[in-house]
Design a protein around this motif. Structure first.
Motif, short mmCIF file in Angstrom:
data_model
loop_
_atom_site.label_atom_id
_atom_site.label_comp_id
_atom_site.label_asym_id
_atom_site.label_seq_id
_atom_site.Cartn_x
_atom_site.Cartn_y
_atom_site.Cartn_z
N PRO A 350 0.83 -1.21 0.00
CA PRO A 350 0.00 0.00 0.00
C PRO A 350 0.86 1.26 0.00
O PRO A 350 2.02 1.24 0.43
CB PRO A 350 -0.80 -0.12 1.30
CG PRO A 350 0.02 -1.01 2.18
CD PRO A 350 0.70 -1.98 1.26
N LEU A 351 0.28 2.32 -0.51
CA LEU A 351 1.00 3.59 -0.50
C LEU A 351 1.29 4.02 0.94
O LEU A 351 0.46 3.82 1.83
CB LEU A 351 0.16 4.67 -1.18
CG LEU A 351 -0.10 4.51 -2.68
CD1 LEU A 351 -1.05 5.60 -3.16
CD2 LEU A 351 1.20 4.58 -3.47
N ASP A 352 2.45 4.59 1.14
CA ASP A 352 2.78 5.14 2.45
C ASP A 352 1.90 6.37 2.69
O ASP A 352 1.88 7.30 1.88
CB ASP A 352 4.26 5.55 2.51
CG ASP A 352 5.19 4.36 2.49
OD1 ASP A 352 4.76 3.28 2.96
OD2 ASP A 352 6.32 4.48 2.00
N GLN A 353 1.16 6.34 3.77
CA GLN A 353 0.33 7.49 4.09
C GLN A 353 0.24 7.67 5.60
O GLN A 353 0.42 6.72 6.37
CB GLN A 353 -1.06 7.36 3.47
CG GLN A 353 -1.92 6.26 4.04
CD GLN A 353 -3.29 6.23 3.35
OE1 GLN A 353 -3.37 6.17 2.13
NE2 GLN A 353 -4.34 6.28 4.14
N THR A 354 -0.02 8.89 5.98
CA THR A 354 -0.12 9.25 7.40
C THR A 354 -1.53 9.75 7.68
O THR A 354 -2.03 10.65 6.98
CB THR A 354 0.88 10.34 7.75
OG1 THR A 354 2.21 9.88 7.49
CG2 THR A 354 0.77 10.73 9.23
N THR A 355 -2.20 9.14 8.68
CA THR A 355 -3.53 9.59 9.06
C THR A 355 -3.40 10.82 9.95
O THR A 355 -2.77 10.78 11.01
CB THR A 355 -4.28 8.47 9.82
OG1 THR A 355 -4.43 7.34 8.95
CG2 THR A 355 -5.65 8.95 10.27
N LEU A 356 -4.00 11.91 9.50
CA LEU A 356 -3.96 13.15 10.26
C LEU A 356 -5.21 13.32 11.11
O LEU A 356 -5.14 13.85 12.22
CB LEU A 356 -3.80 14.33 9.30
CG LEU A 356 -2.58 14.26 8.36
CD1 LEU A 356 -2.60 15.41 7.38
CD2 LEU A 356 -1.29 14.25 9.17
N GLU A 357 -6.36 12.89 10.58
CA GLU A 357 -7.61 12.87 11.32
C GLU A 357 -8.35 11.60 10.92
O GLU A 357 -8.48 11.32 9.73
CB GLU A 357 -8.48 14.10 11.00
CG GLU A 357 -7.84 15.42 11.40
CD GLU A 357 -8.69 16.61 10.94
OE1 GLU A 357 -9.87 16.38 10.56
OE2 GLU A 357 -8.18 17.74 10.95
N TYR A 385 -5.86 12.59 5.46
CA TYR A 385 -4.66 11.75 5.39
C TYR A 385 -3.69 12.34 4.35
O TYR A 385 -4.10 13.05 3.42
CB TYR A 385 -5.01 10.32 5.04
CG TYR A 385 -5.74 10.14 3.74
CD1 TYR A 385 -5.06 9.88 2.56
CD2 TYR A 385 -7.13 10.27 3.68
CE1 TYR A 385 -5.73 9.73 1.36
CE2 TYR A 385 -7.81 10.13 2.49
CZ TYR A 385 -7.11 9.87 1.33
OH TYR A 385 -7.79 9.73 0.13
N ARG A 386 -2.41 12.03 4.55
CA ARG A 386 -1.37 12.52 3.64
C ARG A 386 -0.75 11.35 2.89
O ARG A 386 -0.34 10.35 3.51
CB ARG A 386 -0.29 13.28 4.41
CG ARG A 386 0.81 13.88 3.50
CD ARG A 386 1.85 14.68 4.27
NE ARG A 386 2.58 13.84 5.21
CZ ARG A 386 2.55 14.00 6.54
NH1 ARG A 386 1.80 14.96 7.07
NH2 ARG A 386 3.25 13.22 7.32
N LEU A 387 -0.69 11.45 1.56
CA LEU A 387 0.06 10.50 0.75
C LEU A 387 1.52 10.95 0.81
O LEU A 387 1.92 11.91 0.15
CB LEU A 387 -0.47 10.48 -0.68
CG LEU A 387 -1.96 10.11 -0.82
CD1 LEU A 387 -2.41 10.25 -2.27
CD2 LEU A 387 -2.20 8.69 -0.32
N ASP A 388 2.29 10.22 1.60
CA ASP A 388 3.63 10.70 1.94
C ASP A 388 4.56 10.81 0.73
O ASP A 388 5.38 11.73 0.64
CB ASP A 388 4.26 9.78 2.99
CG ASP A 388 3.47 9.78 4.29
OD1 ASP A 388 2.85 10.81 4.60
OD2 ASP A 388 3.46 8.74 4.98
N GLY A 389 4.42 9.88 -0.23
CA GLY A 389 5.34 9.87 -1.36
C GLY A 389 5.25 11.10 -2.24
O GLY A 389 6.22 11.48 -2.89
#
Length: 473
Positions: A350-357, A385-389
């Motif tokens: 899966p794509l690297d992502q960060t949950t912000l809310e 969420y942020r798609l980190d890449g």
């Protein structure tokens, strides 16, 4: 340019309420012979499009293969609901054979690999489907026996000569769930609920408890001798499994606009009070009814919000003489072909992502005792969420609201709102789409809008406001 040229599909669909060139031009069934390539048709029993797979298998002449699992509208290696399987490896085997000419034996394997469901337990959030793989050499399958069950006074299998009048409340259908639940693998309460809620608002026929398991494969079919008191009417027919504890789970169902009883191209109204023979083929299914459970055939004159209600309240009179349910009963034997042993599911990371809310999903049903208004509201919030890449932050909130009042078909109303944002640094874009559909006895009314913003500055503003006459609907 795309924002300025995009249309409103619901308006296009509603303008074509019968099967005309709008639908025909993209329909495979207009000319199955136009397809001469090898076809691997794939889907799931919880999806909305499964019947197309079996139609392709029956009518195509070239190399063809079918895979039907328990899944909804997702790839089989994601496996929701039910078990995932190595679909990417299976697809590679098919393409190696028919694009590269590799003799890997896939065309010697059974043409149909099908998940035989059993022990389904309806629950909007946790829809559990047990089962096992079966294989068939061809479609239609060879070892199918039709079993006809007569209708009686609330009975299925023991016929009586009775006449039953019924008019369903317009809220029948609230336990249906979404037509294509968790489309794309969502997380919300979109599956069917306990069918007892809708059964209580329907005309039901129950069998005796089964003395042994009963496997059904194909299309159950009902024939009714009926009359209605309005020129425009519809019926919904559900085939349920009722467990000893009372839980009722929908195994398959079918809908019929009675004006389309002789075909979808040239609808014709019913003659009120005239006794008519109606045949309705339910959606295809592979299911093993368990010993000790009952079959329930539930018939209703409404199924909101999956189907728009008829213009006026309808009373249906069903004559059990001449009415029946026909089941395609699968007869298993020791010489049945063995199912293919699939490899374990594989997929890309899966794509690297960060949950912000965090996101959330809610489906709520409210009833106003004073006005008789029922509101079904579904809110799907993907969170933030942020798609980190690519350092892109996303949000999406979708709200769907369906409203209807007891005894007033013209009160039917559905609304949808979807707001999506994307941002990176000090750059931000947002789209807002809104759609409302209402009606009276003669027309549909559709309003819609599409707005787009960049850094809160409007860059597109589209509006639609259409009145479309009802055409036998």
């Amino acid at each position: 340019k795309r924002l300025n040229e995009t249309g409103c599909p619901l308006i296009d669909w509603t303008r074509h309420q019968r099967r005309d060139g709008f639908w025909q031009h993209g329909s495979v069934c207009e000319d199955y012979g136009a397809i001469d390539c090898a076809v691997y048709a794939v889907g799931g029993w919880t999806d909305g499009y499964t019947d197309a797979i079996l139609r392709l298998m029956e009518n195509l002449k070239g190399p063809r293969r079918a895979l039907i699992g328990p899944w909804t509208h997702v790839y089989p290696h994601f496996g929701t609901p039910g078990p995932a399987m190595g679909f990417l490896q299976e697809g590679l085997r098919w393409w190696d054979r028919w694009l590269k000419g590799v003799e890997n034996g896939i065309d010697d394997e059974p043409a149909c690999q099908i998940w035989m469901q059993h022990d389904m337990r309806a629950h909007p959030m946790d829809f559990d489907i047990e089962g096992h793989w079966i294989a068939e050499q061809s479609w239609p399958p060879g070892k199918i026996e039709t079993e006809s069950l007569a209708l009686g006074d609330g009975t299925l299998g023991a016929g009586d000569d009775v006449t039953l009048a019924h008019s369903s409340p317009l809220t029948c259908g609230m336990a249906a769930g979404e037509w294509c639940p968790r489309d794309g693998g969502g997380v919300g309460p979109e599956y069917q609920g306990d069918q007892r809620k809708d059964d209580a608002l329907s005309l039901c026929f129950d069998s005796e408890p089964l003395s042994e398991d009963l496997e059904v494969l194909g299309y159950p079919e009902v024939t009714f001798e009926l009359e209605v008191d309005r020129p425009q009417a519809m019926i919904c027919v559900r085939l349920n499994e009722v467990r000893p504890d009372g839980l009722s789970t929908r195994v398959t169902y079918g809908l019929l606009n009675l004006s389309h009883r002789d075909g979808h191209g040239e609808p014709k109204p019913m003659v009120p009070g005239e006794r008519t023979t109606i045949t309705l083929r339910l959606n295809s299914v592979a299911y093993r009814f368990s010993a000790g459970c009952r079959l329930r055939l539930a018939v209703s004159t409404s199924y909101w919000p999956l189907a728009w209600p008829s213009p006026e309240p309808v009373t249906m009179t069903l004559h059990t003489t001449g009415s029946s349910l026909v089941l395609p009963r699968r007869i298993a034997s020791t010489d049945d072909p063995s199912p293919t042993a699939f490899e374990p599911a594989e997929s890309a990371a899966p794509l690297d992502q960060t949950t912000l809310e965090p996101g959330s999903s809610q489906r709520t049903l409210t009833y106003d005792v004073g006005t008789g208004e029922t509101v079904l509201r579904h809110v799907e919030d993907d969170g933030r969420y942020r798609l980190d890449g690519i350092d892109l932050t996303m949000t999406k909130v979708a709200t769907e609201t369906s409203t209807i009042r007891d005894g007033e078909p013209a009160s039917a109303r559905t609304e949808g709102v979807r707001i999506i944002t994307a941002e990176r640094g000090n750059w931000k874009v947002r789209t807002e789409t809104r759609l409302t559909m209402t009606c009276d006895a003669r027309n549909f009314f559709i309003t819609a809008s599409l707005e787009a913003f960049e850094n809160d500055k409007p860059v597109a503003n589209r509006r639609w406001d259409e009145t479309i006459p009802r055409d036998h609907l």
